[in-house]
Design an enzyme around this catalytic site. Structure first.
Site, short mmCIF file in Angstrom:
data_model
loop_
_atom_site.label_atom_id
_atom_site.label_comp_id
_atom_site.label_asym_id
_atom_site.label_seq_id
_atom_site.Cartn_x
_atom_site.Cartn_y
_atom_site.Cartn_z
N ASP A 180 92.51 6.32 44.35
CA ASP A 180 90.91 6.06 44.36
C ASP A 180 90.22 6.73 42.87
O ASP A 180 89.51 5.76 42.56
CB ASP A 180 90.49 6.91 45.35
CG ASP A 180 91.12 6.71 46.83
OD1 ASP A 180 91.35 5.49 47.01
OD2 ASP A 180 90.76 7.48 47.88
N ASP B 37 94.46 11.09 51.77
CA ASP B 37 93.38 11.50 50.95
C ASP B 37 93.72 13.05 50.95
O ASP B 37 93.90 13.45 51.99
CB ASP B 37 92.03 11.07 51.40
CG ASP B 37 91.89 9.43 50.99
OD1 ASP B 37 92.37 9.15 50.34
OD2 ASP B 37 90.84 9.05 51.94
#
Length: 204
Positions: free
Chosen positions: A178, A160
């Site tokens: 995401d 991330d």
């Protein structure tokens, strides 16, 4: 009286099977339903619609992996790069959970789950991908799921890197996969609330 009886028998025979409508479709509904409701005659996405579905998913996976590869090569774990003051930063995060860091230390389990989910997405598109919005939503979902699955299989966690917020208040760190998954979920909710959206650009 004999002539009358002969005439009556003829009328009964004509009413039982001689009429073109009664013989072909006793209920008088089957052919009409198919003609008036194209969805009943739909046999699945066309080759062009499958190409669009696959193309979007592939683009999502490629962009997701390129962005993560660049980040891993340029930032150490935990290191941050300022993009737009405190509003937007790039941070090398390692997410062992699922979307937005929820359920940490569950990457192996969700790697297995993700494999099953990707198959279900393809099957669902084959059954429900009549509208173009449905195709786009499922393609984004598939691409995002595969992008994060590659991370789990390769690193044991998901990379991330997008960090947004104001001061000490920060949103969940996320990645391109995401973002695509979230967009897909929003589109699916919109189609559930407004079913006509799912029929836009019907692939008949």
């Amino acid at each position: 009286s004999g002539l009358a009886r002969d005439a009556g028998i003829g009328d009964e025979e004509e009413g039982a099977g001689g009429g073109p409508e009664g013989a072909g479709d006793p209920e008088g509904t089957g052919d009409q339903d198919v003609a008036t409701d194209p969805a009943k005659a739909w046999r699945g996405p066309s080759a062009g619609r499958w190409a669009l579905f696959a193309g979007i998913a592939i683009v999502v996976v490629v962009l997701d992996q390129l962005s993560k590869g660049w980040l891993v090569a340029n930032l150490d774990p935990g290191e941050a790069m300022v993009v737009l003051g405190e509003w937007l930063r790039l941070v090398h995060g390692q997410n062992s959970g699922i979307l937005f860091g929820m359920l940490p230390q569950s990457a192996p389990i969700f790697a297995v789950v993700s494999i099953g989910v990707t198959g279900l997405i393809v099957v669902y598109h084959a059954k429900a991908g009549r509208g173009i919005v449905t195709t786009i939503a499922l393609a984004l979902l598939l691409g995002g799921a595969i992008g994060n699955l590659i991370d789990r299989l390769r690193y044991g966690y998901v990379v991330d890197f997008v960090d947004m917020g104001i001061g000490s208040w920060r949103f969940y760190t996320y990645n391109l996969a995401d973002a695509c998954i979230t967009t897909s979920i929003i589109l699916l909710i919109v189609m559930a609330v407004f079913p006509r959206v799912a029929e836009w650009g019907a692939d008949d």
